[in-house]
Design an enzyme around this catalytic site. Structure first.
Site, PDB file in Angstrom:
ATOM      1  CG  HIS A 176       9.579   5.037   1.823  1.00 56.46           C
ATOM      2  ND1 HIS A 176      10.164   4.626   2.982  1.00 56.46           N
ATOM      3  CD2 HIS A 176       8.107   5.091   2.380  1.00 56.46           C
ATOM      4  CE1 HIS A 176       9.431   4.511   3.857  1.00 56.46           C
ATOM      5  NE2 HIS A 176       8.139   4.699   3.578  1.00 56.46           N
ATOM      6  CD  GLU A 177       5.118   7.014   0.922  1.00 56.22           C
ATOM      7  OE1 GLU A 177       4.508   5.758   1.166  1.00 56.22           O
ATOM      8  OE2 GLU A 177       5.737   7.456   1.980  1.00 56.22           O
ATOM      9  CG  HIS A 232       4.482   1.829   1.779  1.00 53.16           C
ATOM     10  ND1 HIS A 232       4.661   0.977   2.554  1.00 53.16           N
ATOM     11  CD2 HIS A 232       4.920   2.995   2.304  1.00 53.16           C
ATOM     12  CE1 HIS A 232       5.252   1.602   3.839  1.00 53.16           C
ATOM     13  NE2 HIS A 232       5.510   2.706   3.597  1.00 53.16           N
ATOM     14  CG  HIS A 279       3.805  -4.987   0.637  1.00 50.90           C
ATOM     15  ND1 HIS A 279       4.075  -4.736   1.800  1.00 50.90           N
ATOM     16  CD2 HIS A 279       3.387  -6.293   0.277  1.00 50.90           C
ATOM     17  CE1 HIS A 279       3.880  -5.816   2.617  1.00 50.90           C
ATOM     18  NE2 HIS A 279       3.357  -6.663   1.759  1.00 50.90           N
TER      19      HIS A 279
END
Length: 600
Positions: free
Chosen positions: A391-392, A395, A398
């Site tokens: 998940h992180e 980020h 991205h």
């Protein structure tokens, strides 16, 4: 008490498991030098004041100077922030963070005249100037300023408000210090009967325990602390809500929600559609809660029973080392370039892994345009932590793609799309695990985890969004936000979401007191919209639909060069319509059907 398991201090953790902040500043002296540089830039910036309308050359020079200040300031702020987050009890780090906050406030005040002065330039004149080659790259930047024309105050008033930003944020900071550093949680016993110091990270692990007495004790002991400080937390939260409503009102918005969503050019109907669709599909959550109660074999299902795997055993557990390998394998569908940056995160110490004494709870990705996209974890050896890692990582990659493909003025992305990249990774990992495990017990475990993730991200975050909107509406109507009113409303809302099979626990009504996102100003709903949109994107990528991966990587590189809804349409998802939400609920129902079939 000598045998109580305590969290390690930072100096007891291997360096390889800590992030390398020297890549930002070699030492505090280098940070001080950068600090002085920004102070100097601020004193020089005033030369452009009342001259933006003199011509395109002056506008260009002022714009470049403005962006230079913010670019250097972000680096200073990120360094101080990360240094503090790795040990919130470190007084020296607190000092640097406070100074960074002060400089941010001073910069906001010193630069606040820029946007109001831009808006004094005739729109047609501004449009002509932006057609010039040197200014053309700033067209969307100025279009975004122009969009807020009716909500921008005169320069002196904007400067006054910006200068008070540190004051406006005081209650949120108080919550953070109290929640992360000053609260002392009691000692409880784990599944092996060992005494452990309860913390936010340990609580998350114990709540997934298959031993019900362990879950119950952790739940009751944690919320006993929050109940003890309920009036303090009500005060900090109420002050934050008042700030949101005040700043929205003075900027001529109809509501705090309208003001918050306007920053990303998101219509309020997107928020309302989410709440409507989730409420229309609450029967699916009630059905899942009922299944959980039946499989766990309990007469009364409590809030502390909502997170333990209903398969009772955990066939998949991961150390941090094995989790790295699994993450690389699961994300290989994103292509070799994407995976190379994930490998760099592991090799170049972008990640702070271990939960240590005083470290900020939870997990996040952070950084600036000129820094690595760092990740903070509080690692525990379970499947949930693998999902947190990817998940992180979503980020951070991205951020990496955006910063390496956009100029500084577009080198960030809106909060609205931030959760899409992270939850696309989560959905991709889920599909990877289902593709690689045919054993019914393992599939049931993965399906259970997915359903729990959907419950926590789509249903729960929308519940939070409803509560947050109620807070703002109540304050706007002049109703006091006392601890009693917050607790009564939250308890009833929680019961409506989870349905009649959940036994009301008095402790869960105090959950509002421990949610940091309520201080973020209409942030939480984006977890839910992001997860639903990510479901569509991930399905396209994992099923290798033609063009799906290319469109997704283009989305990751877009940054703020377009408005969020436009970026998402380019990626293939129209978030102004309910279709993407309905599709996500269909996936939830399909996987709930499979889990029910496996469990008989």
């Amino acid at each position: 008490m000598a045998d109580v398991k305590q969290l390690p201090t930072r100096d007891e953790v291997p360096v390889s498991l800590t992030w390398d902040l020297t890549a930002i500043f070699l030492d505090e002296a280098a940070w001080e030098q950068a600090y002085v540089r920004v102070e100097t830039e601020l004193t020089q910036f005033d030369q452009y004041h009342q001259h933006l309308g003199d011509g395109p050359e002056q506008l260009l020079a002022a714009t470049q100077a403005l962006l230079s200040v913010w670019q250097h300031l972000e680096r200073i702020d990120v360094y101080a922030s990360l240094l503090q987050e790795q040990d919130t009890s470190n007084q020296a780090a607190q000092g640097l963070a406070a100074r960074a906050d002060d400089l941010v406030a001073r910069a906001g005040s010193a630069l606040a005249w820029f946007e109001p002065e831009v808006l004094t330039i005739n729109e047609d004149q501004l449009r002509d100037w932006l057609a010039a080659p040197d200014l053309a790259v700033y067209q969307h930047f100025f279009a975004d300023i122009n969009r807020a024309r009716q909500h921008t105050l005169p320069a002196d008033q904007e400067s006054l408000l910006s200068g008070a930003s540190d004051i406006f944020n005081a209650s949120a900071k108080t919550f953070g210090v109290l929640d992360n550093a000053d609260l002392t949680f009691p000692v409880v016993r784990d599944e092996e009967g060992h005494e452990v110091q309860l913390s936010q990270g340990v609580y998350g692990v114990l709540l997934q325990s298959t031993d019900r007495s362990v879950r119950a004790a952790a739940f009751k002991q944690l919320f006993r602390v929050y109940q003890q400080f309920q009036n303090t937390f009500a005060s900090t939260l109420s002050s934050t809500i008042k700030t949101h409503n005040f700043t929205a009102k003075v900027h001529h918005y109809d509501s705090a929600r309208a003001a918050a969503l306007a920053k990303n050019n998101i219509p309020e109907t997107v928020y309302e559609t989410l709440v409507d669709q989730v409420n229309d599909h609450l029967s699916l959550l009630h059905r899942y809660v009922s299944l959980r109660k039946r499989i766990l074999g309990v007469d009364h299902l409590h809030a502390y029973d909502l997170y333990t795997p209903i398969t009772r055993t955990a066939p998949l557990t991961y150390t941090y080392t094995t989790a790295q390998k699994e993450a690389l394998a699961a994300l290989s569908v994103m292509g070799p370039d994407y995976v190379s940056h994930v490998q760099a995160a592991f090799d170049q110490r972008w990640i702070d892994v271990v939960e240590t004494k005083g470290k900020r709870s939870g997990a996040f990705s952070s950084g600036a345009y000129d820094t690595n996209p760092y990740i903070l974890l509080n690692w525990q050896d379970n499947l949930e932590e693998l999902f947190t890692l990817v998940h992180e990582m979503g980020h951070s990659i991205h951020s990496y793609y955006t910063r390496h493909n956009q100029p500084y003025q577009y080198g960030d992305y809106a909060i609205f799309v931030a959760e899409i990249a992270s939850t696309t990774n989560e959905n991709t990992l889920t599909q990877y695990l289902l593709d690689h495990h045919q054993d019914p017990a393992t599939r049931a475990f993965v399906l259970n985890h997915y359903l729990d993730g959907f419950k926590g991200t789509v249903f729960r975050q929308t519940q939070f969004a409803e509560f947050e909107h109620w807070l703002h509406q109540e304050d706007a109507a002049g109703h006091p936000l006392t601890a009693q009113r917050l607790t009564e409303y939250y308890g009833a809302l929680n019961q409506r979401y989870y349905g009649p099979e959940l036994t009301p626990d008095p402790e869960i009504a105090y959950e509002w007191a421990r949610i940091p996102h309520f201080y973020y100003n209409y942030y939480v709903f984006q977890y839910a919209t992001g997860f639903a949109a990510a479901s569509t994107l991930s399905q396209g990528i994992t099923s290798q639909q033609p063009g799906a991966l290319e469109r997704y990587l283009t989305f990751l590189k877009a940054g703020n060069s377009q408005y969020p809804l436009s970026v998402m349409k380019t990626a293939g998802v129209d978030m102004t319509k309910p279709d993407y939400l309905v599709a996500a609920f269909n996936v939830f129902e399909q996987r709930l059907n499979e889990l029910e079939a496996i469990l008989g």
